[in-house]
Write an enzyme that holds these catalytic residues in place. Structure first.
Site, short mmCIF file in Angstrom:
data_model
loop_
_atom_site.label_atom_id
_atom_site.label_comp_id
_atom_site.label_asym_id
_atom_site.label_seq_id
_atom_site.Cartn_x
_atom_site.Cartn_y
_atom_site.Cartn_z
N THR A 149 1.85 -0.01 15.29
CA THR A 149 1.46 -0.81 16.24
C THR A 149 1.29 -2.13 15.87
O THR A 149 1.86 -3.12 16.39
CB THR A 149 0.07 -0.44 17.04
OG1 THR A 149 0.31 0.91 17.55
CG2 THR A 149 -0.51 -1.37 18.33
N ASN A 184 10.51 8.80 19.81
CA ASN A 184 9.36 9.84 19.54
C ASN A 184 9.13 11.06 20.49
O ASN A 184 8.61 11.92 20.44
CB ASN A 184 7.93 8.67 19.57
CG ASN A 184 7.78 7.89 20.80
OD1 ASN A 184 8.73 7.21 20.91
ND2 ASN A 184 6.70 7.96 21.15
N SER A 200 5.15 4.59 10.25
CA SER A 200 3.55 4.68 10.02
C SER A 200 2.99 5.99 8.95
O SER A 200 3.82 7.10 9.10
CB SER A 200 3.08 4.90 11.59
OG SER A 200 1.62 5.15 11.52
N GLY A 201 2.23 5.99 8.53
CA GLY A 201 1.49 6.85 7.61
C GLY A 201 1.36 8.14 8.22
O GLY A 201 1.74 9.38 7.59
N HIS A 202 0.71 8.16 9.17
CA HIS A 202 -0.02 9.47 9.99
C HIS A 202 1.24 10.21 10.33
O HIS A 202 0.92 11.51 10.74
CB HIS A 202 -1.01 9.27 10.88
CG HIS A 202 -0.68 8.53 12.14
ND1 HIS A 202 -0.87 9.44 13.26
CD2 HIS A 202 -0.42 7.29 12.60
CE1 HIS A 202 -0.42 8.46 14.26
NE2 HIS A 202 -0.07 7.40 13.86
N THR A 206 -8.79 -7.30 2.91
CA THR A 206 -8.66 -6.51 1.40
C THR A 206 -7.92 -5.26 1.89
O THR A 206 -8.02 -4.47 3.04
CB THR A 206 -10.28 -5.93 1.37
OG1 THR A 206 -11.01 -7.21 1.13
CG2 THR A 206 -10.39 -5.26 0.13
N CYS A 240 0.93 9.33 23.29
CA CYS A 240 0.34 7.72 23.27
C CYS A 240 0.30 7.58 24.70
O CYS A 240 -0.47 6.60 24.92
CB CYS A 240 1.51 6.97 22.56
SG CYS A 240 2.19 7.47 21.11
N1 PMP Z 1 5.95 3.70 17.40
C1 PMP Z 1 6.32 4.93 17.61
C2 PMP Z 1 7.89 5.44 17.74
C3 PMP Z 1 5.37 5.79 17.51
O1 PMP Z 1 5.80 7.41 18.03
C4 PMP Z 1 4.13 5.21 17.25
C5 PMP Z 1 2.89 6.24 17.44
N2 PMP Z 1 2.83 7.38 18.48
C6 PMP Z 1 3.84 4.01 17.03
C7 PMP Z 1 4.92 3.12 17.15
C8 PMP Z 1 2.53 3.61 16.58
O2 PMP Z 1 2.18 4.07 15.35
P1 PMP Z 1 0.64 3.81 14.92
O3 PMP Z 1 0.02 5.01 15.64
O4 PMP Z 1 0.56 3.81 13.61
O5 PMP Z 1 0.00 2.63 15.33
#
Ligand code: PMP
Length: 356
Positions: free
Chosen positions: A70, A126, A174-176, A212, A298
């Site tokens: 994001t 996504n 993104s890491g997660h 940091t 989301c």
């Molecule tokens: N872009 C896409 C295509 C996503 O699927 C997501 C997370 N759902 C994001 C951006 C946002 O990532 P983050 O949760 O790391 O802010």
């Protein structure tokens, strides 16, 4: 539990966790400090930069760490006055006021006026897993003097990504979503000197992103880039698992697979069932310990049908009955078949065609 919501977030794997632990315990130095403890943290960040750069064929000096995709998307877009995007983008792009969203098919045809600005289109979606021909759009944008940003959050690890080959100007993930922690992302900037800072402060990260650094999470992201990047053999196995799952799902009447199985990442399948509510199906599956998403996580809290599916023309009587099943390399074929059976049983139950 059968966890099939890996497009929403993933489990931190053991090697990723192990690589992070020293930086949450004894290696707690501030990376800007010049004594040994600080230098160790700094070195760990530099190593993570190398790991990220290698995974996408970039240079370490082109990699920046932020608090998530994001932030990365917002950072890039904040540098442009004119931004054209597709209707398929994540809200971290489409909700930015300056962004004008167009139908993805029209983007291949429309003539961009020769004005400086940005085009931004994701590599894979996504919600559906569908892959877009970003390379063609990049060439087109460059022909008209525009830069190109790519949100590779859904794509990283599921398809090869080469920033040089793509000739993309910026790219994030993104890491997660790749078995690293939440709250960390990598941003590639082809020419960082062209960018205004995201945050002003102590001048960390080459003065472009002060604050940091989140050392442990950055280290975890680096490890995930090395261990969980795209692997053709794993991808082949995932496609075999997916195809068996899809065959089982296809025995359910009145359903549409919204994922283009010929042109998508292997691990996300978006399905709509006629005449039911995706939320009800999701909750019934949850009672059986099966986690799927009713659309996109989301968008949680909203019962509006997905904008992405609306744009794709999914019929009204199907669109509300949508679930997204997203698995990972860790998911077994057996788990997917158990889930397929549970989906069938619960769709029947909601439709009132069984007494279960
Ligand atoms: N872009 C896409 C295509 C996503 O699927 C997501 C997370 N759902 C994001 C951006 C946002 O990532 P983050 O949760 O790391 O802010």
């Amino acid at each position: 539990m059968i966890y099939l919501d890996n497009a929403a977030t993933t489990r931190i794997t053991e090697p990723v966790l192990q690589s992070m632990l020293p930086f949450l315990t004894e290696q707690y130095g501030n990376p800007s400090a010049l004594y040994g403890l600080g230098r160790n943290a700094k070195k760990a960040i530099e190593h993570a930069k190398e790991q990220v750069a290698k995974a996408i064929d970039a240079e370490p000096s082109q990699i920046f760490f932020t608090s998530g995709a994001t932030e990365s998307n917002n950072w890039v877009i904040s540098n442009y006055d004119k931004v054209v995007s597709s209707e398929m983008e994540h809200h971290s792009i489409s909700n930015i006021p300056v962004v004008v969203c167009l139908n993805i098919n029209k983007m291949f045809k429309f003539k961009i006026r020769n004005t400086p600005g940005l085009v931004t289109v994701m590599l894979a979606n996504n919600e559906t897993g569908n892959i877009f021909d970003v390379k063609t759009l990049i060439q087109k944008a460059h022909k008209y003097g525009m830069d190109f940003h790519c949100d590779a959050t859904a794509a990283f690890g599921k398809m090869p990504i080469d920033v040089k080959e793509l000739d993309v100007d910026s790219l994030t993930f993104s890491g997660h979503k790749i078995h690293a922690p939440k709250g960390v992302s990598a941003l590639y900037l082809k020419d960082p000197s062209k960018f205004r800072p995201m945050l002003y402060g102590g001048n960390q990260q080459n003065r472009l992103r002060s604050g940091t650094e989140n050392v442990a999470s950055i280290v975890g992201l680096g490890t995930a880039c090395e261990l969980h990047n795209y692997n053709p053999e794993t991808d082949k196995l995932n496609r075999q698992k997916r195809d068996k799952f899809v065959s089982a799902i296809k025995t359910i009447p009145d359903m549409i697979i919204n994922t283009d199985l010929e042109n998508s990442i292997a691990t996300t399948i978006n399905i709509s069932f006629k005449g039911i509510e995706g939320e009800s199906l999701m909750l019934l599956l949850s009672q059986e310990g099966i986690c799927v998403s009713a659309g996109s996580a989301c968008n949680s809290g909203s019962l509006e049908p997905s904008r992405v599916l609306q744009t794709m023309g999914v019929p009204e009587d199907y669109i509300y009955g949508t679930i997204r099943v997203s698995f990972s390399n860790e998911t077994t074929g057996e788990q997917l078949l158990t889930a397929a059976k549970a989906i069938k049983r619960n769709v029947d139950r909601i439709r009132g065609v069984s007494n279960v």
